[in-house]
Design a protein around this motif. Sequence first.
Motif, PDB file in Angstrom:
ATOM      1  N   ASP A 286       6.804   3.721   0.222  1.00 44.12           N
ATOM      2  CA  ASP A 286       5.975   3.640   1.566  1.00 44.12           C
ATOM      3  C   ASP A 286       4.960   2.403   1.737  1.00 44.12           C
ATOM      4  O   ASP A 286       4.388   2.107   0.877  1.00 44.12           O
ATOM      5  CB  ASP A 286       4.974   4.898   1.599  1.00 44.12           C
TER       6      ASP A 286
ATOM      7  N   THR B 245       0.635   7.334   6.160  1.00 44.55           N
ATOM      8  CA  THR B 245       1.659   8.463   6.313  1.00 44.55           C
ATOM      9  C   THR B 245       1.348   9.926   6.007  1.00 44.55           C
ATOM     10  O   THR B 245       2.026  10.570   5.681  1.00 44.55           O
ATOM     11  CB  THR B 245       2.952   8.080   5.469  1.00 44.55           C
TER      12      THR B 245
ATOM     13  N   ILE C 180       4.590  12.464  11.242  1.00 41.89           N
ATOM     14  CA  ILE C 180       3.745  12.605   9.987  1.00 41.89           C
ATOM     15  C   ILE C 180       2.976  14.184  10.283  1.00 41.89           C
ATOM     16  O   ILE C 180       2.967  14.794   9.304  1.00 41.89           O
ATOM     17  CB  ILE C 180       2.905  11.522   9.933  1.00 41.89           C
TER      18      ILE C 180
END
Length: 729
Positions: free
Chosen positions: A636, A500, A535
């Motif tokens: 995440d 990410t 992203i």
Amino acid sequence: MRSASGNGFDSSDSFAVSGAAERTARLHDIPPSITPSHGDDSHLLSRIASPADVKALAPNELAELCREIRTTLLAYGHQHGGHIGSNLGMVEATVALHRVFDSPRDRIVFDVSHQSYVHKMLTGRAAAYLDPDRFSEVTGFTNPDESKHDQFVLGHTGTSISLACGLAKTRDMEGPNSGIGNVIAVIGDGSLSSGVAFEGLNNAAEQGGNLIIVFNDNEMSIAGDFGGMYGPLARLRASGGTAQPNLFNAFGLDYRYVEAGNDVSALVAAFEEVRDIDHPVVVHIHTLKGAGYDGEETHADRQTASASPVSFDSPTGVHPTDNVNHSEPWHSDHCNLSDHEPHEGQCEASHWQNPDAAIGKPDDPRKHYGKMAMAALEPRFAAEPGLVVISPATPGSNGITHEFRERAGAHYVDTGITESHAVAYAAGIARAGGTPVVATTASFFQRAYDQFFQEMSLNRSRVTVLDFLGGLSGSDNTHSGAYDVTMFSNIPGATMLVPTSARDYLADLAWATAPAGSADAPAGPVVIRVPGEAILTAERDATLLPVTGGQIADRPQSTSLPASASSASGGISAATVRGTVSVTAQHAGARHMLDWRVNQTGSQVAIIGLGNAYPLAEQTAAALSDDYGITATVIDPRQCTSLDSDVLESLRDGHQQVITLEDGQLEGGWGEKVTAYYANHHVSDGSRNPRVLNFGAAKEFTDRVSLGELNERYGLTVEQVTEAITRCF
């Protein structure tokens, strides 16, 4: 049908646009102000509503029609962009096909079908290329929903001969009642290098019967011709089709050669000669990719380039060019690869032309992160002779620049449009102790599904896969990457990482390509999903990551979180998160790569955002805090191969809801595995069984729907996720 001088049209030749049937009739209503003009008022292209109108033209009007089509393509490329170069080279061939054959009774199958713009113009869809307000009315590929003249939805390569064999087989079995006449496969622009094309040639020779294979030889693939067949093809061209070995004769196929592939009269004669032939035949035509680019007017400011017609001195707008006859095999034409400055001949930039409106804009995620990966790998080449980057023909679009390829030398291999071969080839390199990195688009990797299972994963081959354009996007239905997680994450033995941030992305790449024998090296193949638009946008604007601001620990560890570590409010202890190591990794070397990362500790709600959906997780958490006073846990997962059971178990304390966000197909995807985990590990204390809500895409094909609209459709917005969460309290 409308005659050459008529004003009506046959609705059966028009195309359908879902939800906008009224626009179908408008397609033939071409505003005179934008039709190409070359000194007279005939405007031939505006009079073409079907192939019957092409047949009605006088022979001396065909070159003028080609000229108008070429002018239209050049203007369309500036305003809309697309596969302009390949279509410019196919203008005369497509006009000749519709002059000679009787579509749709004669079935024309365009390989990849990115060469079908001219075909669409001649089958009732010219206004979609002439009127800027209607550019979005057709897709860049053939589609039977648009017209009965389109046989298949096609966006991948090499299948036209196989499809044509199938059409011809049914025709021959059913006889005159089949309603099928000649069957023509149009292949080329690099697609002949695809393995399935050779399977089709093999079957065609055995099957027999009427089958016409038009091989468009423009001496190009996407980034040039690579492979042993291109030398014999060059010798065929140089000899006027007489040299041996002849690839097509070797299969047992009849063969004709047409040097003047951009001469409409020569092509009409060639196609008339093979019409209604009783056996398979290859018509090898030598064309010029991008024919007409060098004749364009030069605009001092491309931002203000107009759609006005371009004047040419030649009959059809094709000028001689010096950009041909490179040494065989050639590796580049030394152009600068700008998508805004294509030219005729062997020019990689002519494969895909960006519109003028894109000039000066920053790189898209594919180019941005692709360049980043190559910059990280290049310094290692000198010390790691086995490190090889492999691209199945799509380097430029994925940031593998011309300059990088030249410097990389033998460390870079373009296999042509051969995804299955590329993955198996990489497995061979890995078996020998090398370090292969295979890079292409998510939807193209679907073509190598068997090789991922067998040669790569079953053999535990140390292959690194860079998966570009994975997840939701506004692409057409043949190039959607929404299914990559369901594919890669369910292959036994393969690890799929979903970074990410640029930092995680480079760390993942370093780990996946660690030299064999390194203490930290993975034991098998690793797929890295290259970050997408969400992203990259967040990296360029940290306010889109309101929880972390994009600032995270260098090598964060996720954790097992025992109940004793819970905060007074029932949340997760940040100290515990930083200090404890999960044991979910399958082996010690992979531990830090497979652990989930908890970026904010909280209570009541835990939001787990996978890959491109992670910024949405932070934005939703911020909305919950601002509007409802809820401090959500934000996670995440960093990978979608396995579940971090320690983190999931820890969430039982103080969390009533677990939310999963993913920008891919929900059914069979990643989020449902979290739901299944809690369902299969139900505990007797009902308060410790959190409710799981999954957000992701429906199992469907989408065609050129904007990313914003898709997110709205699937509930992947802050407002929709927040509403679903609070509705449950």
